[in-house]
Design an enzyme around this catalytic site. Structure first.
Site, PDB file in Angstrom:
ATOM      1  CG  ASN A 209      40.771  29.135  36.549  1.00 54.20           C
ATOM      2  OD1 ASN A 209      39.932  29.884  37.042  1.00 54.20           O
ATOM      3  ND2 ASN A 209      42.070  29.346  36.672  1.00 54.20           N
ATOM      4  CD  GLU A 210      42.377  33.512  36.003  1.00 52.81           C
ATOM      5  OE1 GLU A 210      43.591  33.255  36.064  1.00 52.81           O
ATOM      6  OE2 GLU A 210      41.833  34.363  36.721  1.00 52.81           O
ATOM      7  CE1 TYR A 281      41.398  37.476  43.167  1.00 56.72           C
ATOM      8  CE2 TYR A 281      42.002  36.937  40.909  1.00 56.72           C
ATOM      9  CZ  TYR A 281      41.488  36.553  42.136  1.00 56.72           C
ATOM     10  OH  TYR A 281      41.050  35.270  42.335  1.00 56.72           O
ATOM     11  CD  GLU A 333      39.657  33.074  40.182  1.00 53.29           C
ATOM     12  OE1 GLU A 333      40.644  33.808  40.402  1.00 53.29           O
ATOM     13  OE2 GLU A 333      39.739  31.964  39.614  1.00 53.29           O
TER      14      GLU A 333
HETATM   15  O1  AHR Z   1      42.516  33.059  43.194  1.00 56.22           O
HETATM   16  C1  AHR Z   1      43.877  32.925  42.926  1.00 56.22           C
HETATM   17  C2  AHR Z   1      44.148  32.666  41.451  1.00 56.22           C
HETATM   18  O2  AHR Z   1      43.826  33.810  40.727  1.00 56.22           O
HETATM   19  C3  AHR Z   1      43.331  31.584  40.812  1.00 56.22           C
HETATM   20  O3  AHR Z   1      43.902  30.325  40.982  1.00 56.22           O
HETATM   21  C4  AHR Z   1      43.351  31.971  39.370  1.00 56.22           C
HETATM   22  O4  AHR Z   1      42.198  31.549  38.691  1.00 56.22           O
HETATM   23  C5  AHR Z   1      43.489  33.475  39.391  1.00 56.22           C
HETATM   24  O5  AHR Z   1      44.474  33.917  38.534  1.00 56.22           O
END
Ligand code: AHR
Length: 540
Positions: A209-210, A281, A333
């Site tokens: 992840n990331e 996001y 995400e």
């Molecule tokens: O979804 C919240 C966080 O956002 C996750 O844990 C991470 O992968 C991202 O930075």
């Protein structure tokens, strides 16, 4: 090209997304225009002119061991609302009703410090562990076997996250063996000993992840990660050659290593993976939008651009490697997230199920989520999997307390994508008036996508009206046989962009009926209100 043709081409590109450059997507090649005074829009639909089939996984979601997503959210053995496994029944009903096809688990940042062995076996033997990603306690009462049981109870598939931070490729392959091998090996026999005879046959796996983020436990360089991902993928495929594997792409376009990371990673592991991940996001913040709602509602177009740029890198590496394989994208995400952000990593205060990332969504957030649903659909030729992050309590469409739950505003556009976008995405030609957005260019007031199912003949049209003040007349021109039987005609709108739902007022922002469109002579006409996201679904 005369300007009206250029504008039509741009809007068609915005509607289609695929195969056009990021500059065109963002209107940079257009001459500067002022906002048009015309308020009628034309949408040309031809059910034979398709972009791609919609993979059901395009509207997946995500549950991380974070805050109250798992504990208190979906798993709460002490609750009167839970079944004998400790699963919240009301939450399961809600997710079953939504029809979420795939759910990513167990993280997120959490996964990069997680030892999956802590979460299996007799519950009384499982350790209470300090999760360093969110500074919270994980009691490990919910682990891989509970997640798999919960998935089958709600009718969804797992998208398994692997620890490539502190974890090794060997441990990743061991988890595949635990989940997918029937019997006769060390880890499959452990699963059987834990009471599960049949293998889960989990298909989709995220290789970490990331890993580009300095906040990530085990963060490393692109080259190091690329090697590790390739090694993990090879070992996992020795165990189960049928797996679909997703490598970690950039965690967002603002990362200093954006696209370079993706290229370097893929240069090391292209032949061993099927897909590359993207995350995003968006917030209506001073930095991103100047808190200007007109700009905020155009921000999904920057995701079209992110997709186009990431596709370009994948295809560049494919070309360099002379590989016949084309990667798909896992947008695993995405969401609005900007309020409940600061200090999260230290705010868990070493508690069980702390209140973290409990973002409350308003109407404008929901409208943007509608725009993102459109973005994902029009890029369905390359985006085959995507996850609304997340599903319960943590930046989520569903919020629970000990007595009940409520649906946040963003629940509705997400549910429409899930329930009405079926079959193929259509190559829509949308001629909408535009307005100027700083940093983006000319943006159509109406963001339009459409889908058509050859199976049942249903068609659906998804329209975001970004105009904050005016309704827009819409003229749908059916280029083949018109659809006239309206099955659903619904809209999310309101006078207050900042209105929210809550436990006390759970229905403040809910869908309303949109006036039924009328069709004659191959044209369907209706009006979409200002500040709205609408869906019209027709039967055959
Ligand atoms: O979804 C919240 C966080 O956002 C996750 O844990 C991470 O992968 C991202 O930075």
């Amino acid at each position: 090209m005369p300007s009206i043709e250029r504008r039509t081409f741009l809007q068609r590109s915005l509607a289609v997304g695929a195969g056009c450059s990021a500059e065109l997507l963002l209107g940079r090649l257009l001459p500067a225009q002022t906002a048009s005074r015309r308020t009628a829009a034309r949408i040309y639909l031809d059910t034979k002119r398709t972009v791609a089939p919609i993979d059901r996984n395009l509207f997946g979601s995500f549950l991380e061991h974070l805050g109250r997503a798992i504990y208190e959210g979906i798993y709460d053995p002490a609750s009167k609302l839970s079944d004998s496994h400790g699963f919240r029944k009301d939450v399961m009903d809600e997710i079953r009703t939504l029809g979420v096809p795939i759910i990513r688990y167990p993280g997120g940042n959490f996964v990069s410090g997680y030892d999956w062995l802590d979460g299996v076996g007799p519950k009384q033997n499982r350790p209470r562990v300090l999760d360093k990603a969110w500074n919270s306690i994980n009691s490990n009462q919910f682990g891989t076997d509970e997640f798999m049981a919960w998935c089958s109870a709600v009718g969804t598939q797992p998208l398994m996250g692997l620890n490539l931070g502190t974890g090794t490729p060997e441990q990743a392959a061991a988890l595949v063996e635990y989940c997918n091998v029937e019997k006769g090996t060390r880890w499959s026999e452990l699963r059987r000993k834990n009471g599960i005879a049949a293998p889960y046959k989990a298909q989709n796996w995220c290789l970490g992840n990331e890993m580009d983020g300095p906040w990530q436990i085990g963060h490393m360089t692109a080259k190091e990660y690329g090697y590790k991902a390739a090694d993990a993928a090879r070992q996992m495929r020795y165990v189960d050659p049928t797996l679909k594997l997703v490598a970690c792409g950039s965690s967002g376009p603002l990362m200093p290593t954006y696209l370079e990371w993706d290229r370097e990673v893929l240069e090391e592991c292209y032949e061993y993976v099927d897909a590359l991940s993207l995350h995003r996001y968006i917030g209506n913040t001073q930095q991103e939008t100047g808190t200007d709602s007109s700009k905020y509602l155009a921000m999904n177009l920057t995701m079209d651009r992110q997709i186009a740029e990431t596709v370009a890198v994948c295809d560049y590496v494919q070309g360099r490697k002379r590989s016949p394989k084309q990667l798909w994208l896992s947008f695993d995400e995405w969401n609005v997230w900007y309020r409940a952000r600061s200090g999260d990593a230290v705010n868990g205060r070493e508690q069980d199920a702390p209140h973290l990332l409990e973002e409350i969504y308003n109407l404008e957030d929901a409208l943007l989520v509608g725009g993102i649903v459109n973005t994902l659909l029009r890029n369905a030729n390359r985006v085959k999997l995507a996850c609304l992050a997340q599903l319960v309590n943590v930046i989520a469409p569903i919020m629970t307390n000990s007595n009940s739950l409520f649906r946040q505003t963003i629940y509705y556009p997400y549910s429409w994508g899930l329930q009405m976008a079926r079959g193929e995405v259509l190559n829509v030609l949308a001629d909408s008036p535009t307005y100027e957005v700083s940093g983006i260019g000319q943006v159509p007031y109406l963001d339009v996508t459409a889908t058509f199912s050859t199976e049942n003949g249903n068609a659906a049209l998804f329209i975001l009206n970004r105009d904050l003040s005016n309704s827009h007349e819409v003229d749908v021109v059916w280029e083949d046989a018109p659809h006239t039987r309206v099955l659903k005609s619904t809209v999310l709108t309101g006078s207050d962009l900042k209105a929210v739902n809550s436990f006390d007022s759970p229905t403040r922002v809910v869908p309303q009926d949109l006036n039924k469109p009328t069709t004659s002579g191959g044209h369907t006409k209706f009006e979409v209100p200002p500040r709205s996201y609408s869906v019209i679904q027709w039967g055959a």
